[in-house]
Write a protein that holds these residues in place. Sequence first.
Motif, PDB file in Angstrom:
ATOM      1  N   SER A  22      21.167   1.536  51.408  1.00 46.97           N
ATOM      2  CA  SER A  22      22.416   2.156  50.948  1.00 46.97           C
ATOM      3  C   SER A  22      23.216   1.191  50.085  1.00 46.97           C
ATOM      4  O   SER A  22      23.712   1.562  49.008  1.00 46.97           O
ATOM      5  CB  SER A  22      23.257   2.604  52.143  1.00 46.97           C
ATOM      6  OG  SER A  22      22.561   3.539  52.933  1.00 46.97           O
ATOM      7  N   VAL A  23      23.350  -0.052  50.549  1.00 43.48           N
ATOM      8  CA  VAL A  23      24.125  -1.041  49.797  1.00 43.48           C
ATOM      9  C   VAL A  23      23.448  -1.369  48.470  1.00 43.48           C
ATOM     10  O   VAL A  23      24.105  -1.449  47.420  1.00 43.48           O
ATOM     11  CB  VAL A  23      24.320  -2.322  50.641  1.00 43.48           C
ATOM     12  CG1 VAL A  23      24.979  -3.422  49.812  1.00 43.48           C
ATOM     13  CG2 VAL A  23      25.163  -2.025  51.873  1.00 43.48           C
ATOM     14  N   ALA A  24      22.120  -1.570  48.489  1.00 46.91           N
ATOM     15  CA  ALA A  24      21.398  -1.908  47.258  1.00 46.91           C
ATOM     16  C   ALA A  24      21.502  -0.778  46.243  1.00 46.91           C
ATOM     17  O   ALA A  24      21.758  -1.014  45.051  1.00 46.91           O
ATOM     18  CB  ALA A  24      19.935  -2.211  47.583  1.00 46.91           C
ATOM     19  N   TRP A  40      21.238   4.918  39.797  1.00 48.77           N
ATOM     20  CA  TRP A  40      21.251   5.362  41.183  1.00 48.77           C
ATOM     21  C   TRP A  40      19.809   5.521  41.663  1.00 48.77           C
ATOM     22  O   TRP A  40      19.140   6.500  41.340  1.00 48.77           O
ATOM     23  CB  TRP A  40      22.031   6.665  41.332  1.00 48.77           C
ATOM     24  CG  TRP A  40      23.463   6.484  40.926  1.00 48.77           C
ATOM     25  CD1 TRP A  40      24.011   6.691  39.693  1.00 48.77           C
ATOM     26  CD2 TRP A  40      24.519   6.011  41.750  1.00 48.77           C
ATOM     27  NE1 TRP A  40      25.339   6.379  39.702  1.00 48.77           N
ATOM     28  CE2 TRP A  40      25.687   5.963  40.957  1.00 48.77           C
ATOM     29  CE3 TRP A  40      24.603   5.616  43.095  1.00 48.77           C
ATOM     30  CZ2 TRP A  40      26.919   5.540  41.445  1.00 48.77           C
ATOM     31  CZ3 TRP A  40      25.834   5.201  43.582  1.00 48.77           C
ATOM     32  CH2 TRP A  40      26.972   5.177  42.776  1.00 48.77           C
ATOM     33  N   LEU A  86      23.308 -11.729  44.455  1.00 50.95           N
ATOM     34  CA  LEU A  86      23.301 -10.278  44.633  1.00 50.95           C
ATOM     35  C   LEU A  86      22.250  -9.614  43.758  1.00 50.95           C
ATOM     36  O   LEU A  86      21.520  -8.710  44.207  1.00 50.95           O
ATOM     37  CB  LEU A  86      24.684  -9.701  44.319  1.00 50.95           C
ATOM     38  CG  LEU A  86      25.817 -10.118  45.256  1.00 50.95           C
ATOM     39  CD1 LEU A  86      27.139  -9.523  44.779  1.00 50.95           C
ATOM     40  CD2 LEU A  86      25.528  -9.680  46.684  1.00 50.95           C
ATOM     41  N   ILE A  94      21.047   0.652  56.080  1.00 48.89           N
ATOM     42  CA  ILE A  94      22.234  -0.016  55.520  1.00 48.89           C
ATOM     43  C   ILE A  94      21.865  -0.802  54.266  1.00 48.89           C
ATOM     44  O   ILE A  94      22.564  -0.733  53.239  1.00 48.89           O
ATOM     45  CB  ILE A  94      22.879  -0.936  56.579  1.00 48.89           C
ATOM     46  CG1 ILE A  94      23.488  -0.089  57.693  1.00 48.89           C
ATOM     47  CG2 ILE A  94      23.947  -1.822  55.946  1.00 48.89           C
ATOM     48  CD1 ILE A  94      23.962  -0.906  58.890  1.00 48.89           C
ATOM     49  N   PHE A  95      20.749  -1.570  54.327  1.00 50.72           N
ATOM     50  CA  PHE A  95      20.361  -2.341  53.146  1.00 50.72           C
ATOM     51  C   PHE A  95      20.066  -1.418  51.970  1.00 50.72           C
ATOM     52  O   PHE A  95      20.512  -1.674  50.840  1.00 50.72           O
ATOM     53  CB  PHE A  95      19.134  -3.197  53.446  1.00 50.72           C
ATOM     54  CG  PHE A  95      18.652  -3.974  52.237  1.00 50.72           C
ATOM     55  CD1 PHE A  95      19.198  -5.214  51.939  1.00 50.72           C
ATOM     56  CD2 PHE A  95      17.673  -3.459  51.399  1.00 50.72           C
ATOM     57  CE1 PHE A  95      18.783  -5.921  50.816  1.00 50.72           C
ATOM     58  CE2 PHE A  95      17.255  -4.151  50.274  1.00 50.72           C
ATOM     59  CZ  PHE A  95      17.807  -5.388  49.989  1.00 50.72           C
ATOM     60  N   PHE A 110      19.210  -7.377  45.112  1.00 44.68           N
ATOM     61  CA  PHE A 110      19.253  -5.938  44.881  1.00 44.68           C
ATOM     62  C   PHE A 110      18.423  -5.468  43.699  1.00 44.68           C
ATOM     63  O   PHE A 110      18.374  -4.257  43.431  1.00 44.68           O
ATOM     64  CB  PHE A 110      20.708  -5.486  44.710  1.00 44.68           C
ATOM     65  CG  PHE A 110      21.549  -5.687  45.938  1.00 44.68           C
ATOM     66  CD1 PHE A 110      20.999  -5.573  47.204  1.00 44.68           C
ATOM     67  CD2 PHE A 110      22.903  -6.011  45.832  1.00 44.68           C
ATOM     68  CE1 PHE A 110      21.764  -5.763  48.346  1.00 44.68           C
ATOM     69  CE2 PHE A 110      23.680  -6.200  46.966  1.00 44.68           C
ATOM     70  CZ  PHE A 110      23.114  -6.077  48.226  1.00 44.68           C
ATOM     71  N   SER A 155      23.795   1.585  46.114  1.00 46.98           N
ATOM     72  CA  SER A 155      25.193   1.730  45.683  1.00 46.98           C
ATOM     73  C   SER A 155      25.571   0.638  44.689  1.00 46.98           C
ATOM     74  O   SER A 155      26.267   0.903  43.694  1.00 46.98           O
ATOM     75  CB  SER A 155      26.119   1.679  46.902  1.00 46.98           C
ATOM     76  OG  SER A 155      25.848   2.737  47.785  1.00 46.98           O
ATOM     77  N   TYR A 156      25.114  -0.597  44.932  1.00 48.43           N
ATOM     78  CA  TYR A 156      25.438  -1.696  44.022  1.00 48.43           C
ATOM     79  C   TYR A 156      24.879  -1.426  42.631  1.00 48.43           C
ATOM     80  O   TYR A 156      25.597  -1.545  41.633  1.00 48.43           O
ATOM     81  CB  TYR A 156      24.880  -3.000  44.579  1.00 48.43           C
ATOM     82  CG  TYR A 156      25.123  -4.202  43.681  1.00 48.43           C
ATOM     83  CD1 TYR A 156      26.315  -4.903  43.761  1.00 48.43           C
ATOM     84  CD2 TYR A 156      24.173  -4.616  42.753  1.00 48.43           C
ATOM     85  CE1 TYR A 156      26.556  -6.000  42.940  1.00 48.43           C
ATOM     86  CE2 TYR A 156      24.404  -5.705  41.925  1.00 48.43           C
ATOM     87  CZ  TYR A 156      25.591  -6.394  42.022  1.00 48.43           C
ATOM     88  OH  TYR A 156      25.826  -7.467  41.208  1.00 48.43           O
ATOM     89  N   THR A 157      23.602  -1.072  42.565  1.00 50.11           N
ATOM     90  CA  THR A 157      23.003  -0.832  41.246  1.00 50.11           C
ATOM     91  C   THR A 157      23.615   0.401  40.588  1.00 50.11           C
ATOM     92  O   THR A 157      23.727   0.462  39.357  1.00 50.11           O
ATOM     93  CB  THR A 157      21.477  -0.655  41.364  1.00 50.11           C
ATOM     94  OG1 THR A 157      21.184   0.411  42.276  1.00 50.11           O
ATOM     95  CG2 THR A 157      20.822  -1.919  41.876  1.00 50.11           C
TER      96      THR A 157
END
Length: 440
Positions: A30-32, A43, A287, A27-28, A291, A34-36
């Motif tokens: 994926s979120v990191a 990506w 954030l 999850i971490f 990230f 996706s955020y960047t």
Amino acid sequence: MTARPGPAAKTLRPRSPMLSIVWFTVIFASVAASYTGLVFDFWAAGFFLILVGSSYLAFAGYALASARAVPVNTPCSTTARFNTVVGAVALLGIIAIFYDRTSLRGIDYIDMGIAAARAELNRVGERGGAISIFGNLFSVAIYLPLINLIFDWEKWGRERLFVLAIVIFGMAGLTYLTAGRTVILIAVAISAAAMLGRGALGMPRLPSFLTTGRLVASIAGISVVFGMIFALRANAFGAASAGDYLSQLCIHLSQPAIEIMSQCSTTPIVSGSPSFDDFANYSTAVLLYAFHVAWVGDVIITDQNPGITTTFSAIQDMFLSRFGGYQISATDYDGYFIPAAPGLVYDFGYLTMILSFITLGLLFGVFQRSMQSGRLFLGRVAFCYIGAAMMLAVLISPANLPFYFLSIAAIGIIAIPTKMRMSVTPSYPHRVAKLPQKRA
């Protein structure tokens, strides 16, 4: 050392802590990523794949170590008095740090503020005498009562509130003295590992004082504290506004990935409301700080290592800098959080990374079995530190967090002379009337 029996509770089926760590890592990552990707069009596929892959390697080692189940029939417990003593030693360590820095080194925390005081400490260097060594070593023993507080909360009486107060005061004191986030970051990881440990023992993962709502509120509160630390630093370093500080932070964090740096001017939020802008920009700073590991981890695995290790740089500097003025060589990644798996690839190659994470998972399974057999230091505590290491690994090598390493040393010193009597009374004593006592 016998603990007071706690109230009867519902017996739960033991839950796999390693599976939860795998999900957390996925999850971490994926979120990191996706955020960047969404914010900077970067990506970080390499970062995502290596973090997920390393978590499954650890799972393989864990599965090997825990292939044969151990019945949970003798869980250890500690007393509030023992944890009060350890907490008092930790508070003495914090006082020693404060005395050393203010009276012996002349750093005025009151007038300078904690952010400027930290900058001054970094400038003069951390090379104090015996008082400083004692303080830095034993202040972080506060993590031991934190672990026991989570495991044994239901088994203690009203004195548990006193232990809780000591832990909160100790964490606040260390955070004040360091003006950093790593003290809280380590505490969060160790607390999460302790909750996973409760689940592995067949207990509810959340202690009775921590409902789901309170857990969410605590996470929000920690995020606010991180934002406040950024605000203090912005003020100490003379930033014109929160947006200006965010832009400077973005430029600093994006240096390993130049394509991100060109977009930093568009990161600050300007709405016309100063209060909202401050909140939004400092929240964004949190954030970015969390990230930036995505692009750092993605870039470093494709870089050529000049023969300098990053995985153990903090430990090297902590010890070797005290002898003959030794200074480790700088790399292009100094000052950034480097996730453990990409860092190991950069330092030693993929084979070492693979073996390291399999070993971590293997140790996690071994210490889980030891914890289920009723051991404290080589069971409960070791389990929590390995679990915390795997969660921290998504951000940074735990070996680059000096307080993490020092706390292991401090707890080890406490363990040597401690002849603790641990209760083997089950967590839910209504099931067994009487069991013999066991010494650690």
